[in-house]
Design a protein around this motif. Structure first.
Motif, PDB file in Angstrom:
ATOM      1  N   HIS A 103       0.974  -1.324   0.034  1.00 43.89           N
ATOM      2  CA  HIS A 103      -0.063   0.122   0.075  1.00 43.89           C
ATOM      3  C   HIS A 103       1.047   1.060   0.035  1.00 43.89           C
ATOM      4  N   ILE A 104       1.009   2.115  -1.207  1.00 42.77           N
ATOM      5  CA  ILE A 104       2.012   2.830  -1.451  1.00 42.77           C
ATOM      6  C   ILE A 104       1.085   4.393  -1.657  1.00 42.77           C
ATOM      7  N   ALA A 105      -0.001   4.111  -2.348  1.00 42.70           N
ATOM      8  CA  ALA A 105      -1.056   5.609  -2.690  1.00 42.70           C
ATOM      9  C   ALA A 105      -1.176   6.297  -1.531  1.00 42.70           C
ATOM     10  N   ALA A 106      -0.733   7.520  -1.388  1.00 44.79           N
ATOM     11  CA  ALA A 106      -1.142   8.326  -0.410  1.00 44.79           C
ATOM     12  C   ALA A 106      -0.717   9.864  -1.064  1.00 44.79           C
ATOM     13  N   TYR A 107      -1.401  10.848  -0.664  1.00 47.92           N
ATOM     14  CA  TYR A 107      -0.970  12.363  -0.808  1.00 47.92           C
ATOM     15  C   TYR A 107       0.327  12.517   0.066  1.00 47.92           C
ATOM     16  N   LYS A 108       1.230  13.208  -0.177  1.00 45.79           N
ATOM     17  CA  LYS A 108       2.889  13.089   0.331  1.00 45.79           C
ATOM     18  C   LYS A 108       3.370  14.485   0.562  1.00 45.79           C
ATOM     19  N   ALA A 109       2.779  15.573   0.250  1.00 46.18           N
ATOM     20  CA  ALA A 109       3.509  16.691   0.487  1.00 46.18           C
ATOM     21  C   ALA A 109       3.312  17.521   1.670  1.00 46.18           C
ATOM     22  N   VAL A 110       4.526  17.509   2.464  1.00 45.38           N
ATOM     23  CA  VAL A 110       4.193  18.109   4.103  1.00 45.38           C
ATOM     24  C   VAL A 110       3.641  19.435   4.135  1.00 45.38           C
TER      25      VAL A 110
END
Length: 377
Positions: A103-110
């Motif tokens: 499971h990799i999918a995600a929003y990822k910008a801090v």
């Protein structure tokens, strides 16, 4: 081994930067059949076409039908926040049809997560809950979860061991902590059924050396290395790189991060997936009734500052970067350097590739794909 059928593994976010390289590592073994799920919010289906091309090119001349099948990807465009779409994917293969999930999918910008926190919680946490529910429904109870070094917040000890308390500062980091807790809770509730490993990424960089797949963010890159590559190729026109703060307690005052080659990171996922197999020794010391859940750092154990990264990219590209120091960015922490010794001891994980190799492979990808997957210059 050759008589065993391929194990179907579902990769969420399979067309993304990390996902495509993880798929490459899985296909390289010719033991797994990859099922990719991606809504292409920050990716393109072209990445899956390219990674399958690499897999086909790497097949031996006497490849079996099973080998050839392992080089093809079952690709689904589906949104993890829409359970009906994900249920359809699982239903394609029936109960027990999917062996495990990465499971990799995600929003990822801090930075973005501090501006639109509800969007991050809905996407990252909400989607993970419904994914786990659907996995359970279809008797799929093995998961490798893509977490992040941001779960540690400002860590009290550098390099960071996995025993460090989880205390994220940003909404993005908090979504990762929440998802780890949720996965650990399901493993605690059903210890004889669920097995899960959480991989706390540090800073992946580089690309496959073929230049066929690489990092291609939509819009302006939020991460330093792809931003530097796009500046050098002329895609980002800024005359100056903005460096957020030079008054941190680090050797040159700029933030320090632990960069590792994306293919070393991808290999970590393969090792983690293999460690969920019934014969794995990873959970050997855990008593009956205790959760089969562990977290591991994936990093090199060596930090690099922003200015060191700029210098390494200057050498790789020949581009004369100019920069200006501006104020600190909300959510940034001074130093995130891994202690990767647990992953090395228990999973056999190593990250041998150098910063020079990462920059060279990134620049090779960028020069061959000046506009990313959307065509040549």
């Amino acid at each position: 081994m050759s008589e065993e059928p391929l194990r179907r593994v579902l990769v969420t976010g399979g067309a993304g930067y990390i996902g495509s390289h993880v798929i490459y590592s899985l296909q390289e073994t010719r033991r797994y059949k990859v099922v990719s799920v991606d809504n292409h919010h920050n990716s393109t289906p072209k990445a899956l076409v390219r990674v399958a091309e690499i897999a086909r090119n790497n097949l031996p001349t006497d490849a079996s039908d099973k080998d050839k099948d392992s080089a093809e990807i079952d690709a689904f465009q589906a949104d993890l926040t829409k359970p009906d779409e994900i249920r359809k994917v699982f239903a394609t293969y029936g109960k027990g049809g999917i062996w495990g999930v990465v499971h990799i999918a995600a929003y990822k910008a801090v930075g973005e997560s501090t501006e639109i926190p509800l969007t991050y919680y809905a996407n990252n946490v909400g989607a993970t809950i419904s994914l786990l529910q659907i996995m359970k429904e279809f008797d799929c109870t093995r998961i490798v979860y893509s977490s992040s070094a941001t779960v540690y917040g400002t860590p009290p000890v550098i390099p960071i061991p996995e025993t460090t308390r989880l205390q994220a500062h940003s909404p993005y980091g908090k979504t990762k902590v929440m998802c780890e807790n949720i996965i650990e809770d399901i493993c605690s509730a059903e210890p004889d059924t669920w097995r899960a490993l959480s991989l706390r990424y540090f800073n992946p960089a580089g690309a496959h050396p073929s230049g066929l797949i690489g990092e291609d963010p939509r819009g302006r890159p939020g991460n330093l290395l792809p931003l530097l590559a796009q500046m050098a190729i002329g895609r980002v026109k800024d005359p100056l790189l903005k460096v957020f703060g030079n008054d941190y307690p680090t050797p040159d005052g700029t933030c320090v991060r632990d960069y590792l080659h994306v293919l070393d990171l991808a290999k970590g996922h393969l090792l983690a997936l293999d460690a969920l197999a019934p014969d794995s020794r990873v959970f050997a010391g855990i008593a009956s009734g205790q959760p089969r859940f562990k977290g591991y750092n994936l990093g090199k154990g060596k930090g690099m500052s922003v200015l060191q990264i700029v210098e390494a990219m200057r050498k790789a590209t020949g581009f004369d970067y100019k920069y200006e120091i501006i104020g600190r960015r909300k959510g940034d922490v001074p130093d995130l350097t891994a202690d990767p010794s647990l992953a090395e001891k228990e999973l056999g994980f190593t990250a041998p590739q150098t910063l020079e190799t990462m920059c060279r492979d990134l620049w090779n990808w960028q020069t061959k794909n000046p506009n990313g997957y959307d065509g040549s210059a």
